[in-house]
Design an enzyme around this catalytic site. Structure first.
Site, PDB file in Angstrom:
ATOM      1  CD  GLN A  53      77.943  70.088  26.990  1.00  0.00           C
ATOM      2  OE1 GLN A  53      77.862  69.458  25.939  1.00  0.00           O
ATOM      3  NE2 GLN A  53      78.624  69.625  28.030  1.00  0.00           N
ATOM      4  CG  LEU A  54      72.071  68.895  31.097  1.00  0.00           C
ATOM      5  CD1 LEU A  54      70.653  68.627  30.586  1.00  0.00           C
ATOM      6  CD2 LEU A  54      72.493  67.854  32.119  1.00  0.00           C
ATOM      7  CG  HIS A  55      71.662  74.889  28.767  1.00  0.00           C
ATOM      8  ND1 HIS A  55      71.703  74.158  27.601  1.00  0.00           N
ATOM      9  CD2 HIS A  55      70.654  75.791  28.615  1.00  0.00           C
ATOM     10  CE1 HIS A  55      70.765  74.603  26.771  1.00  0.00           C
ATOM     11  NE2 HIS A  55      70.114  75.583  27.362  1.00  0.00           N
ATOM     12  CG  LEU A  56      69.652  74.529  36.322  1.00  0.00           C
ATOM     13  CD1 LEU A  56      68.356  73.713  36.317  1.00  0.00           C
ATOM     14  CD2 LEU A  56      70.374  74.358  37.669  1.00  0.00           C
TER      15      LEU A  56
END
Length: 767
Positions: free
Chosen positions: A662-665
DNA sequence: GTTCTAGAAC
DNA sequence: GTTCTAGAAC
């Protein structure tokens, strides 16, 4: 007919009694299309196999069903032949459309397994008829006969029968039989003969186990017959826990105890009670505990009380409450709490507490033994065993989990993986155990239910510290989930003779989810629902999406480990965690979460909520607005943290190859002052080119429509260098000492594109 | 991703 | 002897 076996009144009944009822079961002959049958007779010499076979042949032929008898004693031109000859003859007869009676001893599973397989080749039902007469009867008949086809007669017969009986293995449905009929006396045999004799071409017999009773006198009978005092060698082969009514003297009671010990240390509440109060309790207890395989049985270890350090006193209360509730609500099931040691405190506590409750104690009791050898060593047949699993559902770790995965072999690992990746505390997942598993073959276990209980051990994940209010709740949930899963399995258990689902047993003996097409409470659906619940709801859409991806020809380069799903779970269902301290913000587009293992004084993740966007590699131009939103949220939180501590400096960026799905910054302060920063990989993942600045990522997506990822593991293995002054350091502790003191300015390339966020840049509006 | 631990490094 | 890491286990 062999005169030696003529003593068995196995001929068709002349009594006029109802012909087909055995051991109180309902009439089992059904009118239908009729199927070929392979009947595998099981019994030692002298048990009356040939008499049985001939009587059935004659009767059924009259009813119109063609039969072939395959007798190893005569298959070689009237003399004894080989197993291979028998197999060929049986296969030929089946091809001709005949039903087949396999007339050989077949006392061991391996000996009969090839004949069981024959049934599959022509879709025939495979039945076992176990002629389980007292040994002394068989010996007596075989000794006295004079013209046996296989020449098992005279003085040698006793030894032959005795030797065979030592290794006898009662038939199990899991071997692939759709029906098993136990005959323990001549009356049973007569009824079985009548039943098979009456079988016309458009008839079939109900599936299940019929006529099984408690065993016991067999071995004693042999010893009496052979007049030997030493019983130990034979007791070891005894598979039953509770034996016959012969155990009425003190001496015999001692033998029972000894037998139980030798049979794997077996000792149940019920057995102990029986020893103490034998005269009063004998009749009611013996059958229920020993070999009542008409009850689907779950053996389970105490959950959470070993490595998870749950208080034993509290756990025992939960166990007794949950188990007694369950057995009172379900009538075809049996629960057995198992522990390895006679001195097990949890067993003692449970026994004591259970004794104070009012319920059928034959359907919930404790047992000392190895949960992976309950049948072979303990004489306790359990269809289902529970595993005190870890959350990753992986083998190893010691204790019950390691033992079960070890005993079940790789088949369980693969089967588990097909069902679920992870488990949450308080949940369970039922895994059909493939028939290739040794645990299935040797112990008759058809399902393993993995359970995860609450953890009270600070050294293990998800520790509840000392919160026993929550702990007891989760433990109860775990047992409820375990028992519910077990109930689903039990509903399609063939041992329940009057159960409409009992004929739905697959030929292989494995009850697979597809076999359980029962309409009762939709067990199939509940199983599936349970499967997803147990994993956390994340995996259902995950699987669906992966399947969609495959259909659409999408290439999924990365497979995510079971431990890598938690951010996805939070992103999909943040409301579940909204009360957690670690959730800082929830919007439609993202969730802001404190990193569970921060690598700096301040370290948060801004997680995209877009399903299907696992990492930067999936990002397309269409996601640019999302990237900007994530960036803005990151900035907002960095500003907030700077207000609290103006000495910090922040960097916003992505791992080029993240570990978590899950794309996370990452929004991380550049002090890297955290005990969770422990190794080279941690350091390099935030200070090398592995870390891609958010501003660069947005630029690249804007210009090229995607991010160029060059996954290079070497970046993570590089030498340790200070992110400010670039000095090299030999190890993490020394590096950390250095960075705590280093006041050098950050490299200029960070400053050029506003990649660093500090109180001064905020004040000057540079960000 | 973390935890654990054998064995290397000191 | 202790510290630390790398890799296996989870």
């Amino acid at each position: 007919m062999d005169p030696g076996e003529g003593g068995s009144p196995a001929a068709p009944s002349t009594s006029g009694a109802a012909p087909v009822t055995i051991a109180g079961a309902a009439a089992e002959i059904k009118e239908d299309a009729g199927k070929q049958v392979v009947v595998i007779l099981i019994g030692p010499p002298g048990s009356g196999k040939s008499t049985f076979a001939e009587a059935v042949m004659a009767g059924a032929a009259a009813a119109g069903r063609p039969w072939a008898r395959v007798c190893q004693d005569t298959i070689g031109k009237g003399k004894a032949g080989t197993k291979i000859q028998c197999l060929k003859a049986a296969a030929d007869a089946l091809k001709e459309g005949k039903s087949v009676l396999i007339d050989r001893c077949n006392l061991e599973r391996e000996q009969r397994s090839d004949f069981v397989k024959l049934g599959c080749t022509v879709q025939a039902d495979v039945h076992a008829v176990f002629l389980d007469l007292p040994a002394k009867v068989c010996i007596s008949r075989s000794v006295s006969r004079t013209s046996h086809e296989g020449n098992v007669q005279g003085g040698m017969a006793a030894m032959v029968v005795n030797r065979m009986l030592k290794n006898k293995q009662a038939p199990l449905l899991t071997e692939g039989f759709s029906r098993i009929t136990f005959c323990t006396d001549d009356d049973d045999i007569k009824k079985a003969v009548d039943m098979y004799s009456a079988l016309g071409p458009s008839h079939s017999l109900a599936s299940g186990v019929f006529g099984q009773k408690s065993k016991g006198p067999v071995q004693t009978g042999i010893m009496k017959f052979l007049k030997k005092a030493d019983t130990s060698s034979i007791n070891k082969s005894s598979g039953t826990m509770v034996t016959s009514s012969e155990r009425k003297t003190g001496q015999q009671n001692t033998t029972l105890k000894q037998e139980n010990l030798e049979a794997g240390g077996a000792c149940s509440m019920q057995v102990e009670k029986k020893l103490d109060n034998l005269k009063e309790k004998e009749e009611q207890s013996k059958e229920k505990v020993s070999s009542d395989t008409s009850l689907c049985t779950l053996a389970f270890p105490s959950i959470s009380t070993a490595d998870f350090q749950f208080d034993l006193e509290k756990a025992s209360e939960v166990i007794v409450d949950a188990a007694t509730d369950f057995v009172q609500k379900h009538d075809n099931v049996r629960l057995v709490l198992v522990d390895l040691s006679q001195k097990s405190r949890i067993l003692s506590l449970v026994k004591d507490k259970a004794a104070k409750k009012s319920f059928d104690s034959s359907r919930f009791f404790t047992f000392v033994g190895d949960i992976t050898q309950l049948h072979s060593k303990g004489g306790l047949q359990c269809n289902v065993i529970a595993n005190a699993a870890n959350w990753r559902l992986k083998p190893g770790g010691g204790g019950v989990n390691a033992a079960i995965f070890n005993a079940a072999g790789e088949a369980l690992q693969h089967a588990t993986k097909e069902c679920a990746d992870t488990l949450r505390p308080g949940n369970s997942i039922a895994v059909p155990l493939p028939s290739t598993s040794p645990l299935h073959q040797q112990e008759g276990v058809t399902h393993v239910i993995h359970v995860l209980g609450p953890n009270m051990n600070p050294m293990r994940p998800d520790c509840l510290k000392s919160d026993y209010t929550k702990g007891c709740k989760v433990l109860r949930e775990a047992y409820n989930s375990l028992f519910e899963n077990f109930a689903s399995i039990a509903r399609s258990y063939p041992g329940k003779q009057n159960d409409e689902t009992s004929s739905r047993k697959s030929a292989s003996g494995v009850i697979s989810p597809n076999d359980s097409k029962t309409k009762r409470e939709g067990s199939d659906d509940s199983q599936r629902t349970k499967k997803y619940n147990s994993m956390g709801s994340s995996d259902a859409p995950n699987q669906a999406r992966e399947e969609d991806n495959k259909k659409n020809g999408a290439v999924t380069n990365k497979t995510w480990g079971s431990w890598a799903q938690s951010l996805y779970e939070v992103a999909m269902h943040p409301e579940k965690y909204k009360n957690a301290d670690s959730i800082l913000e929830i919007s439609d587009e993202f969730v802001v979460l404190k990193d569970l293992y921060p690598k700096a004084k301040r370290h948060v993740l801004v997680i995209s909520r877009t399903d299907g966007l696992d990492s930067l590699a999936d990002v397309k131009k269409v996601h640019l607005p999302l990237l900007r939103s994530l960036h803005s949220a990151g900035l907002k939180w960095a500003h907030k943290f700077l207000e609290e501590d103006a000495s910090l400096t922040f960097r916003l960026g992505y791992h080029s190859v993240p570990s978590m799905r899950q794309l996370h910054l990452h929004v991380i302060s550049q002090d890297f002052n955290s005990p969770s920063l422990k190794n080279k990989k941690h350091w390099n993942s935030f200070t090398s080119a592995f870390f891609l600045d958010s501003v660069d990522v947005m630029d690249e997506v804007d210009q090229h429509g995607s991010v160029t990822i060059s996954p290079d593991e070497r970046l993570l293995a590089m030498e340790l260098r200070c992110h400010r002054c670039r000095s090299a350091h030999p190890n993490i502790p020394k590096l950390k000492t250095h960075i705590a003191a280093c006041k050098s300015p950050f490299p200029s390339h960070f400053l050029k594109k506003d990649k660093l966020l500090s109180a001064s840049t905020v004040r000057t509006g540079c960000s």
